[in-house]
Scaffold this motif. Structure first.
Motif, PDB file in Angstrom:
ATOM      1  N   PHE A 143       8.835  -5.329 -13.871  1.00  0.00           N
ATOM      2  CA  PHE A 143       9.480  -4.175 -14.497  1.00  0.00           C
ATOM      3  C   PHE A 143       8.463  -3.035 -14.567  1.00  0.00           C
ATOM      4  O   PHE A 143       7.303  -3.250 -14.888  1.00  0.00           O
ATOM      5  CB  PHE A 143       9.946  -4.535 -15.911  1.00  0.00           C
ATOM      6  N   VAL A 144       8.928  -1.828 -14.281  1.00  0.00           N
ATOM      7  CA  VAL A 144       8.066  -0.647 -14.341  1.00  0.00           C
ATOM      8  C   VAL A 144       8.704   0.382 -15.263  1.00  0.00           C
ATOM      9  O   VAL A 144       9.912   0.633 -15.187  1.00  0.00           O
ATOM     10  CB  VAL A 144       7.858  -0.041 -12.938  1.00  0.00           C
ATOM     11  N   PHE A 200       0.858  -1.187   0.000  1.00  0.00           N
ATOM     12  CA  PHE A 200       0.000   0.000   0.000  1.00  0.00           C
ATOM     13  C   PHE A 200       0.892   1.235   0.000  1.00  0.00           C
ATOM     14  O   PHE A 200       2.065   1.178   0.384  1.00  0.00           O
ATOM     15  CB  PHE A 200      -0.963   0.006   1.197  1.00  0.00           C
ATOM     16  N   LEU A 201       0.347   2.346  -0.456  1.00  0.00           N
ATOM     17  CA  LEU A 201       1.104   3.585  -0.472  1.00  0.00           C
ATOM     18  C   LEU A 201       1.325   4.096   0.940  1.00  0.00           C
ATOM     19  O   LEU A 201       0.397   4.108   1.759  1.00  0.00           O
ATOM     20  CB  LEU A 201       0.386   4.654  -1.289  1.00  0.00           C
ATOM     21  N   LEU A 202       2.544   4.513   1.229  1.00  0.00           N
ATOM     22  CA  LEU A 202       2.830   5.129   2.517  1.00  0.00           C
ATOM     23  C   LEU A 202       1.895   6.321   2.689  1.00  0.00           C
ATOM     24  O   LEU A 202       1.899   7.237   1.865  1.00  0.00           O
ATOM     25  CB  LEU A 202       4.284   5.594   2.561  1.00  0.00           C
ATOM     26  N   PRO A 203       1.058   6.310   3.725  1.00  0.00           N
ATOM     27  CA  PRO A 203       0.063   7.388   3.847  1.00  0.00           C
ATOM     28  C   PRO A 203       0.666   8.706   4.310  1.00  0.00           C
ATOM     29  O   PRO A 203       1.768   8.755   4.862  1.00  0.00           O
ATOM     30  CB  PRO A 203      -0.919   6.832   4.887  1.00  0.00           C
ATOM     31  N   PRO A 226      -0.419  -0.877 -18.375  1.00  0.00           N
ATOM     32  CA  PRO A 226      -0.296  -1.501 -17.047  1.00  0.00           C
ATOM     33  C   PRO A 226      -0.956  -2.866 -16.968  1.00  0.00           C
ATOM     34  O   PRO A 226      -0.600  -3.677 -16.104  1.00  0.00           O
ATOM     35  CB  PRO A 226      -0.969  -0.486 -16.107  1.00  0.00           C
ATOM     36  N   ALA A 227      -1.894  -3.152 -17.866  1.00  0.00           N
ATOM     37  CA  ALA A 227      -2.554  -4.462 -17.859  1.00  0.00           C
ATOM     38  C   ALA A 227      -1.572  -5.589 -18.162  1.00  0.00           C
ATOM     39  O   ALA A 227      -1.843  -6.750 -17.850  1.00  0.00           O
ATOM     40  CB  ALA A 227      -3.700  -4.484 -18.864  1.00  0.00           C
ATOM     41  N   HIS A 228      -0.442  -5.252 -18.764  1.00  0.00           N
ATOM     42  CA  HIS A 228       0.549  -6.262 -19.119  1.00  0.00           C
ATOM     43  C   HIS A 228       1.672  -6.373 -18.097  1.00  0.00           C
ATOM     44  O   HIS A 228       2.668  -7.058 -18.335  1.00  0.00           O
ATOM     45  CB  HIS A 228       1.141  -5.939 -20.493  1.00  0.00           C
ATOM     46  N   ALA A 229       1.525  -5.699 -16.957  1.00  0.00           N
ATOM     47  CA  ALA A 229       2.552  -5.763 -15.914  1.00  0.00           C
ATOM     48  C   ALA A 229       2.643  -7.168 -15.325  1.00  0.00           C
ATOM     49  O   ALA A 229       1.674  -7.929 -15.335  1.00  0.00           O
ATOM     50  CB  ALA A 229       2.245  -4.751 -14.816  1.00  0.00           C
ATOM     51  N   ALA A 230       3.822  -7.475 -14.796  1.00  0.00           N
ATOM     52  CA  ALA A 230       4.072  -8.822 -14.288  1.00  0.00           C
ATOM     53  C   ALA A 230       3.343  -9.116 -12.983  1.00  0.00           C
ATOM     54  O   ALA A 230       3.108 -10.279 -12.656  1.00  0.00           O
ATOM     55  CB  ALA A 230       5.579  -9.029 -14.093  1.00  0.00           C
ATOM     56  N   ASN A 231       2.987  -8.077 -12.222  1.00  0.00           N
ATOM     57  CA  ASN A 231       2.300  -8.304 -10.952  1.00  0.00           C
ATOM     58  C   ASN A 231       1.459  -7.070 -10.615  1.00  0.00           C
ATOM     59  O   ASN A 231       1.633  -6.002 -11.224  1.00  0.00           O
ATOM     60  CB  ASN A 231       3.310  -8.613  -9.831  1.00  0.00           C
ATOM     61  N   LEU A 243      -0.006  -1.154 -10.523  1.00  0.00           N
ATOM     62  CA  LEU A 243      -0.370   0.032  -9.756  1.00  0.00           C
ATOM     63  C   LEU A 243       0.664   1.127  -9.957  1.00  0.00           C
ATOM     64  O   LEU A 243       0.321   2.306 -10.117  1.00  0.00           O
ATOM     65  CB  LEU A 243      -0.491  -0.331  -8.270  1.00  0.00           C
ATOM     66  N   SER A 244       1.936   0.754  -9.979  1.00  0.00           N
ATOM     67  CA  SER A 244       3.008   1.733 -10.165  1.00  0.00           C
ATOM     68  C   SER A 244       2.877   2.432 -11.512  1.00  0.00           C
ATOM     69  O   SER A 244       2.990   3.664 -11.606  1.00  0.00           O
ATOM     70  CB  SER A 244       4.367   1.043 -10.074  1.00  0.00           C
TER      71      SER A 244
END
Length: 443
Positions: A368-369, A318-321, A377-382, A387-388
Motif C-alpha cells: 500500500f502506498v 527502476f524508474l522509467l528513465p 516509508p520504513a514501514h512499507a510492505a516492500n 521507494l514510492s
C-alpha cells in the motif's frame, strides 16, 4: 461485500460493541481479545447506522480495506458495506443518475470526481475533513479533489506509475545494468531482443477500463520528452490532444509496444496485449520470457503468491528513465474518497479515511502506498512501496498526476482508452490522436 461476509460483519459489530467497549468479555465466545476503542472515540457512537461504499477495488484489495476499517466499524457501531466493481467508471454514473448513489465512492479519476461535483451530486468536505486534508497532504494532492475552490474529497491511495519491473537475476545473468537514460533503456531492449527474448511484456485488458496501461505509457513518455509544462498544457487542453509533441511521444511508445521484435514477451505478437489482462501481464518476467514490464507500484499486489520483491530478489523495479540521468519526473495516480451523502456517520467514516492512522493501519495489512505526510516509508510492505513513498514525500520530486484521469471523463476514461486500444491494434498514430481531439468537449 458478499452476503456471508456482510452477515458476519453485522454479528461481529454487535458482539464487539458489547465486549470491546466496556461490557464483560471473559467467557464463552467472548473470550477473544477486546478491541481497543480508545483511538476511535473521536468519531463518536453511531450504533445502528450504515454507510455504503463503492469503488473499483476487488478481491484481495477489497478484503484488505475491509480488514483495515473493521475496528473503526466495531467501535463506532457503523456497518460499513463495501462493494467493489470492475466496471466502476461506467456504473457509478448510472447509479448516481438513477438515484442509487453510494454514500461514499472511491474515485480513481479526478476528472470523474469533478464531473459529479459540478453536477451538484457530491457533498463538499466538512471543515473537520478539510483540516485533515490540509494537515495530511500537499496542496497539489488536495487540488486533485478541489473544484472551483471547494474541496470534495481526500486522497485515499497513491501510486507511482513510472516504474519498470524486472528480474534482477535475469539482468545479472546477462550482464545488463539498470538503465539511467532513455538511450541506455533502448540499448538494454536491443540486447535482450538480440538474445532471442522479447524484452517487453504488457497487457491492457481491464474490463470497461481496457486501455489505461497504454495511456499511462504515452503520458510517461510525453512527460519525459517535453517536461511538466507541456504535459500540463496537454492535460488541460491548452494545447490540442493531437499536438505534434504528443504524436511524437505516441510514436516513441509505439517503437516498443507495436514492435513484434520487442513485444509481447511470453504471449505472442505485440497486438496480443489487447487481450491480456493487466493483472497477469508482467508474470512472464518470472519465467524469463520477457525482461521488463512498465507498470505502477500497485503491481506489487499482482505478482503470484510467494514472489519476493527487492534488488536481489525475484523482481524489483527502476524508474522509467528520461533523456538524461538527472531529470526524471514521476507520473502517478491515486484514489479519492468523496461523499454523495451528508450524515454524521458518513462524515465520521470520511474523517477516519483521511487520517494517517488509517494509512498506517492499511500498510500493516500488505502492499500500500500513501502520500500522507504522516506515513513512514520504513514501514512499507516492500522496497518498491518504500521507494514510492519517499518519492511522493520528497519536495524535489516533479510529480504529475495521471493525465487521462484528469481529463474530462468522456475523453480520459473514454476515447483516449478506446483510441489507445485501436492504436495498438494497428490504427495510425495521427488518426487516433485526431479522433481523440475531435471528441474533446467544447465547453
Amino acid at each position: 461485500m458478499r452476503f456471508g461476509a456482510r452477515l458476519a460483519l453485522v454479528v461481529i459489530t454487535l458482539v464487539a460493541t458489547a465486549t470491546a467497549c466496556g461490557a464483560p468479555h471473559g467467557s464463552g465466545s467472548q473470550s477473544r481479545k477486546a478491541t481497543d476503542c480508545g483511538p476511535y472515540a473521536r468519531y463518536g457512537k453511531h450504533a445502528g447506522t450504515q454507510v455504503s461504499v463503492y469503488g473499483s477495488n476487488r478481491d484481495r484489495e477489497a478484503d484488505l480495506f475491509e480488514e483495515t476499517w473493521a475496528d473503526f466499524a466495531r467501535c463506532t457501531g457503523i456497518d460499513v458495506q463495501y462493494e467493489g466493481d470492475g466496471e466502476f467508471e461506467a456504473r457509478i454514473q448510472i447509479r448516481a443518475e438513477g438515484g442509487s448513489a453510494p454514500d461514499v465512492a472511491f474515485f480513481p479519476q479526478p476528472g470523474l470526481l469533478e464531473r459529479f461535483a459540478r453536477a451538484g451530486k457530491l457533498k463538499p468536505a466538512s471543515p473537520a475533513l478539510a483540516a485533515l486534508a490540509k494537515r495530511g497532504w500537499s496542496a497539489d494532492w488536495n487540488s486533485y479533489a478541489t473544484v472551483d475552490g471547494t474541496l470534495y474529497g481526500t486522497p485515499l491511495v497513491a501510486n507511482v506509475k513510472s516504474f519498470v519491473w524486472y528480474s534482477p537475476t535475469f539482468f545479472r545473468d546477462r550482464g545488463l545494468s539498470v538503465p539511467r537514460t532513455w538511450s541506455e533503456l533502448m540499448d538494454v531492449t536491443e540486447k535482450v531482443a538480440a538474445s532471442g527474448v522479447k524484452p517487453w511484456c504488457a497487457g491492457v485488458e481491464s474490463g470497461e477500463a481496457t486501455g489505461w496501461p497504454l495511456t499511462d505509457w504515452i503520458e510517461d513518455v510525453l512527460l519525459r520528452q517535453q517536461g511538466p509544462g507541456v504535459y500540463d498544457q496537454w492535460v488541460t487542453h491548452k494545447i490540442p490532444f493531437n499536438d505534434p509533441r504528443v504524436v511524437r511521444a505516441m510514436d516513441t511508445v509505439g517503437s516498443i509496444l507495436k514492435n513484434d521484435r520487442y513485444a509481447n514477451g511470453g504471449y505472442g505478437p505485440a497486438r496480443s496485449m489487447a487481450s491480456i489482462s493487466y493483472q497477469e501481464a508482467g508474470t512472464p518476467i518470472l519465467s524469463g520470457d520477457c525482461a521488463m514490464h512498465r507498470q505502477a507500484s500497485f503491481y506489487a499486489e499482482q505478482w503470484p503468491k510467494g514472489t519476493r520483491i527487492g534488488p536481489d530478489k525475484d523482481v524489483f523495479a527502476f524508474l522509467l528513465p528520461g533523456t538524461d540521468a538527472t531529470s526524471r519526473p514521476v507520473l502517478g495516480g491515486g484514489v479519492f474518497a468523496a461523499a454523495f451523502s451528508d450524515r454524521p456517520e458518513v462524515r465520521a467514516f470520511q474523517e477516519y479515511l483521511a487520517t494517517a492512522d488509517f494509512a498506517r493501519a492499511r500498510m500493516r495489512k500488505g502492499p500500500f502506498v500513501s502520500a500522507n505526510k504522516g506515513v513512514d516509508p520504513a514501514h512499507a510492505a516492500n522496497p518498491v512501496d518504500a521507494l514510492s513513498i519517499r518519492l511522493l514525500q520528497d519536495p524535489r520530486t516533479q510529480f504529475r498526476f495521471d493525465g487521462s484521469d484528469q481529463m474530462p471523463a468522456a475523453v480520459g476514461a473514454g476515447t483516449f482508452w478506446k483510441g489507445a486500444v485501436d492504436w495498438i491494434g494497428g490504427k495510425g498514430t495521427q488518426q487516433v490522436a485526431d479522433s481523440v481531439e475531435r471528441s474533446w468537449p467544447s465547453h
